[in-house]
Design a protein around this motif. Sequence first.
Motif, mmCIF file in Angstrom:
data_model
loop_
_atom_site.group_PDB
_atom_site.id
_atom_site.type_symbol
_atom_site.label_atom_id
_atom_site.label_comp_id
_atom_site.label_asym_id
_atom_site.label_seq_id
_atom_site.Cartn_x
_atom_site.Cartn_y
_atom_site.Cartn_z
ATOM 1 N N PRO A 198 49.541 73.223 -53.849
ATOM 2 C CA PRO A 198 49.993 74.063 -52.694
ATOM 3 C C PRO A 198 50.636 73.268 -51.789
ATOM 4 C CG PRO A 198 47.797 74.769 -53.106
ATOM 5 C CD PRO A 198 47.980 73.480 -54.055
ATOM 6 N N ALA A 199 50.338 71.963 -51.532
ATOM 7 C CA ALA A 199 50.925 71.270 -50.669
ATOM 8 C C ALA A 199 52.370 70.576 -51.269
ATOM 9 C CB ALA A 199 50.000 69.818 -50.409
ATOM 10 N N ARG A 200 52.306 70.484 -52.605
ATOM 11 C CA ARG A 200 53.664 69.969 -53.103
ATOM 12 C C ARG A 200 54.590 71.167 -53.011
ATOM 13 N NH1 ARG A 200 53.186 65.548 -57.362
ATOM 14 N NH2 ARG A 200 55.169 66.425 -58.110
ATOM 15 N N LEU A 201 54.059 72.410 -53.321
ATOM 16 C CA LEU A 201 54.904 73.446 -53.143
ATOM 17 C C LEU A 201 55.508 73.845 -52.040
ATOM 18 C CD1 LEU A 201 53.104 76.291 -55.535
ATOM 19 C CD2 LEU A 201 55.254 74.975 -56.137
ATOM 20 N N LEU A 202 54.640 73.518 -50.733
ATOM 21 C CA LEU A 202 55.105 73.688 -49.400
ATOM 22 C C LEU A 202 55.923 72.477 -48.960
ATOM 23 C CD1 LEU A 202 52.101 75.275 -47.731
ATOM 24 C CD2 LEU A 202 54.190 76.170 -48.541
ATOM 25 N N GLY A 203 56.143 71.300 -49.902
ATOM 26 C CA GLY A 203 56.920 70.384 -49.258
ATOM 27 C C GLY A 203 56.429 68.975 -49.331
ATOM 28 N N GLY A 204 55.352 69.131 -49.296
ATOM 29 C CA GLY A 204 54.386 67.902 -49.105
ATOM 30 C C GLY A 204 54.793 66.766 -50.288
#
Length: 74
Positions: free
Chosen positions: A59-65
Amino acid sequence: MNTLVGLLAWCVLLVLCWPLAILALVLWPLVWLLSLPLRLVGITFGALFAFLAALLMLPARLLGGGPARPATPA
């Protein structure tokens, strides 16, 4: 390098106590066979933890993290 150190250690053992060196030479394949299931369990748990880490961070990678990307020159 580990093989060379093992060979030298076995040669020293052969000089100091040859029956023990021959016993070690005979039993080494059995020890190796007994350790194979433990290695497979270790590899499996390593892969499982890597999968869980990737799943939890998704989820963090999908949100730009994640790691910062260098700016592209215009």
